[in-house]
Design a protein around this motif. Structure first.
Motif, PDB file in Angstrom:
ATOM      1  N   GLY A  86      -6.297   5.101   4.711  1.00 31.72           N
ATOM      2  CA  GLY A  86      -6.973   4.707   5.964  1.00 31.72           C
ATOM      3  C   GLY A  86      -6.130   3.311   6.628  1.00 31.72           C
ATOM      4  O   GLY A  86      -5.849   3.094   7.652  1.00 31.72           O
ATOM      5  N   LEU A  87      -6.386   2.491   5.531  1.00 30.06           N
ATOM      6  CA  LEU A  87      -5.757   0.960   5.992  1.00 30.06           C
ATOM      7  C   LEU A  87      -4.071   1.204   6.084  1.00 30.06           C
ATOM      8  O   LEU A  87      -3.720   0.056   7.055  1.00 30.06           O
ATOM      9  N   LEU A 136       0.893  -1.200  -0.048  1.00 29.44           N
ATOM     10  CA  LEU A 136      -0.109  -0.063   0.080  1.00 29.44           C
ATOM     11  C   LEU A 136       0.883   1.278   0.300  1.00 29.44           C
ATOM     12  O   LEU A 136       0.592   2.285  -0.983  1.00 29.44           O
ATOM     13  N   ARG A 137       1.844   1.433   0.856  1.00 31.53           N
ATOM     14  CA  ARG A 137       2.816   2.420   0.857  1.00 31.53           C
ATOM     15  C   ARG A 137       3.410   2.634  -0.193  1.00 31.53           C
ATOM     16  O   ARG A 137       3.475   3.809  -0.930  1.00 31.53           O
ATOM     17  N   THR A 138       3.900   1.738  -0.892  1.00 28.23           N
ATOM     18  CA  THR A 138       4.544   1.767  -2.175  1.00 28.23           C
ATOM     19  C   THR A 138       3.597   2.427  -3.143  1.00 28.23           C
ATOM     20  O   THR A 138       3.928   3.252  -3.820  1.00 28.23           O
ATOM     21  N   VAL A 153      -7.442  -2.492  -1.264  1.00 28.27           N
ATOM     22  CA  VAL A 153      -8.275  -2.357  -0.315  1.00 28.27           C
ATOM     23  C   VAL A 153      -9.079  -3.594   0.123  1.00 28.27           C
ATOM     24  O   VAL A 153      -9.481  -3.812   1.294  1.00 28.27           O
ATOM     25  N   ASP A 154      -9.794  -3.988  -1.104  1.00 30.09           N
ATOM     26  CA  ASP A 154     -10.711  -5.267  -0.695  1.00 30.09           C
ATOM     27  C   ASP A 154      -9.793  -6.374  -0.064  1.00 30.09           C
ATOM     28  O   ASP A 154     -10.401  -6.991   0.657  1.00 30.09           O
ATOM     29  N   ASN A 155      -8.924  -6.446  -0.468  1.00 30.49           N
ATOM     30  CA  ASN A 155      -7.804  -7.684   0.142  1.00 30.49           C
ATOM     31  C   ASN A 155      -7.438  -7.386   1.671  1.00 30.49           C
ATOM     32  O   ASN A 155      -7.496  -8.268   2.481  1.00 30.49           O
ATOM     33  N   TYR A 160      -8.885  -8.562   7.375  1.00 24.23           N
ATOM     34  CA  TYR A 160      -9.056  -8.302   8.662  1.00 24.23           C
ATOM     35  C   TYR A 160     -10.017  -9.227   9.181  1.00 24.23           C
ATOM     36  O   TYR A 160     -10.287  -9.596  10.253  1.00 24.23           O
ATOM     37  N   PHE A 161     -11.039  -9.469   8.355  1.00 27.38           N
ATOM     38  CA  PHE A 161     -12.223 -10.363   8.233  1.00 27.38           C
ATOM     39  C   PHE A 161     -11.666 -11.742   8.657  1.00 27.38           C
ATOM     40  O   PHE A 161     -12.437 -12.440   9.489  1.00 27.38           O
ATOM     41  N   GLN A 162     -10.761 -12.257   8.088  1.00 24.50           N
ATOM     42  CA  GLN A 162     -10.260 -13.570   8.221  1.00 24.50           C
ATOM     43  C   GLN A 162      -9.676 -13.686   9.397  1.00 24.50           C
ATOM     44  O   GLN A 162     -10.083 -14.761  10.524  1.00 24.50           O
TER      45      GLN A 162
END
Lengths: 102, 363
Positions: B337-338, B169-171, B186-188, B193-195
């Motif tokens: 945000g993530l 994400l940072r890259t 984002v979906d991943n 988290y849900f996992q």
């Protein structure tokens, strides 16, 4: 089940609970925070407790208690109530029944 | 110049052969032992007759032995001579024992450092199996412990994947990235988290106290624990500045979400308090002090079942909070945000690590 239909179609917010159920208590606290005074039915004190539980599950409540009805319609159990609230949809639903002072 | 050494501990040299390094050292020490007296090679005393083995290594000792003895007897009486010899011998043995002891200490110290490092590594991977058995007097079966060990291993993988996602994400956010690609990331991240919540739910059934106490987390993370995880409203507070700029409607939505979160948390917290209260009541019921309490334990066990539903409810709140943020924010805002959220936890883990290192350093 007749009893459940009758009790759940009462005006306002109706919650079926068990006095030993602490999540039921949590849901009651939430409604109180939202300035609603719900009608509480503690099914543990009812001789038909088992049948009521089965009926609630049959209607579609994820867990028998707490079972929350608003304006006669089933909202659901703790999960559903919390989801609704976080999405901002719970307050509009209970607005007519907000009777408690700020 | 021939001098003899008597000790068994000295590295083997040909008996009688001059060993400059060894002799100089011993001579230097012994000159001090002789009250700073004269140093002459002749004053190094031949071993007494009690140690025949060191004398008879080869047959060449005869001449130097006689030579030294003749020279020494002319200066000191026999008794004193022998006493001095014994003293020197004792001193040498003492020095060698001390050397051996210090070496042992050094080895042990290195071993200790190595063990500490291993423990650190194991702690990060979270193998608390043995500790848990101690804290569980009712003695859960091996099945449950192995389930928790499995959870910890899975969690180790989860953190690795989390770090990889954060890095990605940072890259990506530092460069040019399409909305489509960003949405995928984002979906991943959300699914990741849900996992974790699914993993926690399964583990809570095996050992709810383990999940409640956040045993798989690092110490700083545990400091902020709320029913087995982070507090959603606190998190929103931390992340809020990172969404700027926001549309007015978004600002309103986020404010409402924060308030709803807070109310939901309060309600669940109060439910937890009631559970604690009823549990305490169950445990304390009847006569305290009689020494028999099977019914109380049975009753309390039933109450504890409710704890699992609380852990699930808390995770449900976290799940829904993330879901709502995803709905309110744009893809780019959600990605930022993530990233911020991920790094926040990384910093907490770094803090824990740093603190533990500091605690171990000698003062």
């Amino acid at each position: 089940m007749d009893k459940v239909m009758r009790m759940s179609s009462e005006r306002g917010v109706v919650i079926f609970t068990k006095s030993s159920c602490c999540l039921c208590y949590a849901v009651q606290i939430l409604f109180r925070d939202l300035r609603v005074q719900p009608t509480i039915y503690d099914i543990e004190t009812d001789p038909d407790c088992r049948e009521i539980e089965k009926a609630l599950l049959r209607i579609g409540c994820s867990t028998a208690v707490p079972a929350v009805f608003v304006g006669g319609k089933l909202v659901g159990s703790t999960n559903e109530v919390m989801s609704l609230h976080l999405s901002g949809s719970l307050v509009p639903l209970i607005k007519p029944y907000q009777s408690l002072p700020y | 110049m021939n001098t003899t050494t008597s000790s068994h501990f000295v590295p083997p040299t040909r008996f009688g052969i001059y060993d400059p390094l060894n002799q100089i050292g011993t001579m230097w020490e012994e000159s001090f032992k002789n009250n700073g007296g004269f140093y002459t090679p002749n004053s190094i005393i031949i071993p007494t007759n009690e140690k025949p083995d060191s004398l008879s290594e080869d047959g060449t000792e005869g001449t130097p032995h006689k030579f030294d003895q003749e020279a020494s007897t002319s200066r000191h009486p026999d008794k004193t001579q022998r006493r001095l010899a014994q003293n020197r011998e004792a001193a040498r043995k003492s020095r060698l024992r001390k050397k051996a002891y210090v070496q042992q200490l050094e080895t042990s110290r290195l071993k200790l450092i190595h063990l500490e490092q291993e423990l650190d590594r194991a702690r990060q991977q979270g193998f608390y199996a043995s500790n848990r058995v101690d804290t569980n007097p009712l003695g859960f079966s091996d099945n449950m412990n192995s389930g928790i060990v499995a959870f910890e291993m899975e969690y180790g993988h989860w953190v690795k994947e989390q770090n990889r996602q954060i890095h990605e994400l940072r890259t990506v956010l530092n460069g040019q990235v399409s909305d489509v690609e960003l949405r995928l990331l984002v979906d991943n991240a959300m699914k990741h988290y849900f996992q974790l919540y699914r993993m926690k739910s399964a583990a809570a059934k095996l050992d709810v106290f383990y999940i409640m106490s956040g045993m798989w987390k690092t110490s700083a993370e545990r400091f902020f624990l709320w029913i087995g995880g982070f507090r959603p409203s606190e998190l929103l507070k931390v992340l809020l500045p990172h969404f700027d700029p926001m549309m007015d409607q978004q600002v309103l939505d986020v404010c409402n979400l924060r308030q709803s979160c807070q109310q939901a948390e309060d309600a669940v917290s109060q439910g937890m308090e009631k559970l604690q209260h009823t549990l305490a009541e169950s445990v304390a019921a009847g006569e305290l002090g009689e020494g028999s309490y099977v019914p109380q334990i049975t009753c309390a066990m039933e109450r504890l079942e409710a704890l699992v539903s609380f852990v699930n409810q808390a995770d449900h709140l976290r799940h829904e909070t993330l879901q709502q943020m995803h709905r309110i924010l744009t893809t780019r805002q959600a990605a930022r945000g993530l990233l911020a959220l991920g790094e926040y936890f990384q910093r907490l883990r770094a803090l824990s690590s740093s603190w533990e290192t500091r605690q171990r350093e000698p003062t």
